[in-house]
Design an enzyme around this catalytic site. Sequence first.
Site, PDB file in Angstrom:
ATOM      1  CE  LYS A 225      -2.543  -3.319   2.169  1.00 16.91           C
ATOM      2  NZ  LYS A 225      -1.993  -4.577   2.725  1.00 16.91           N
TER       3      LYS A 225
ATOM      4  CG  ASP B  43       4.225  16.708  -6.958  1.00 11.67           C
ATOM      5  OD1 ASP B  43       3.874  16.196  -8.040  1.00 11.67           O
ATOM      6  OD2 ASP B  43       3.661  17.700  -6.460  1.00 11.67           O
TER       7      ASP B  43
ATOM      8  CE  LYS C 130      -1.169  -5.292   7.307  1.00 12.88           C
ATOM      9  NZ  LYS C 130      -2.138  -6.234   7.745  1.00 12.88           N
TER      10      LYS C 130
END
Length: 486
Positions: free
Chosen positions: A226, A231, A406
């Site tokens: 994920k 930029d 996590k």
Amino acid sequence: MITFYTVISWLFFFSYWLLIAGVTLRILMKRRAVPSAMAWLLIIYILPLVGIIAYFLFGELYLGKRRAERAKSMQPYTTNWLKALQNYQHIFTTQNSDVAIPLFKLCERRQGIGGVKGNQLELLTHADDTLKILIQDIKRARHNIEMVFYIWQSGGLVDQVVESLIAAASRGVHCRLMLDSAGSRQFFCGSFPIKMRNAGIEIVEALKVNLFRVFLRRMDLRQHRKVILIDNFIAYTGSMNMVDPRCFKQNAGVGQWIDLMVRMEGPAATTIGIVYACDWEIETGERILPPPPCINKILSAQKSNRIIQVIASGPGFSEELIHQALLTVVYAARRQLIMTTPYFVPSDDLLHAICTAAHREVDVNIIVPRNNDSMMVRWASRSFFTELLESGVKIYQFKDGLLHSKSVLVDGQLSLIGTANLDMRSLWLNFEITLLVDDAIFGSTLAGIQDDYIAHSVLLDADQWAKRSFKSRITEQLFYFFSPLL
């Protein structure tokens, strides 16, 4: 005719056992962990044909010929890029805390890049805040936006993220999305992909699930990262998928998902960018190596000197590095170790390390959800509890939703946050990413979040646990048998 059928029978019998012997030899030659090898051998000998088919489907980490060739061909370019990055000496740290030194040395040696300093970090604990801050960052983007997610599901604030991406693409921002095929199946079946592609957003369906290629690539290999890059300076990572918890798995009976994300500004985004570039090339064949870090922006970020190392795992990346990192930090702990994970199915080595830490009088705390969306993992996890409790480990069961974050905190100083669960799939199989943060102030913030998790948890009582039913014990051991395969 009798002779002919006899010959055919013997040929079939010989081929059958030759196949079993060949697969057995292949398992032994792979030098996999003994419990995993034994589990596969038992399955193959108890259910030969089913076991052999299952092994070829799920037994080996095979990326597929085309992706494997891409992973191999990009390595020289990646190595040269990392060597060029060494010219920016001012972004690399030369000092680490005592507890972090072994881990940072391990990662530098295996990945070819050291930890970077000059990063600003923000921990985000609520999905609403994360999505709203992300929308504002997208609105301010000027050059590029890259994202990779395991699950992208429409609904709630996620639809506003989509609209902001479409608006960004319309003003010339280059937007790329890479989404796992299985995890984001519902998204790809909807209307948003067409709408976004028409707006100029590149969307790649990673690791497509295709029954016609079932024996050519391991089908349960998943793109589990994920990551968001904006930029080449702002980055996000953590446990949260691109979902609004109020619209996600509401019928699963586990409550809303509780996640943890890190938003960062600084050179850490550059190192995460190279991970994204490798993923993109493995999947598409297109090379998009990120530009070097922006010196002016980095100098402006020096007021916050957070030290970060990025660990990436998966096919084409350093093998077993996340597993090695976890072992290193557990053995490095001297005072306290706090671990949060939704899926706890550790390797024997990691279980031994955790129990040994507790025997060394390290205050070891493991926080897991009381209710889990995976029945198999729930029972397999419980099979480890007795040994942990006997060693003095405190096990907290979070009761206010599915704790999906996590994190690992060692001695209040060294933090590990990312996408990897403490299970075999994350440690050995999937594409994962983990941040190592060597900073006491950041560690204090993470400790506060973990304390809040504990406050909403129930401490597992060893005496009560010992009184659980015989049926539960049998079920736990049954699923423990499959733990090397989960």
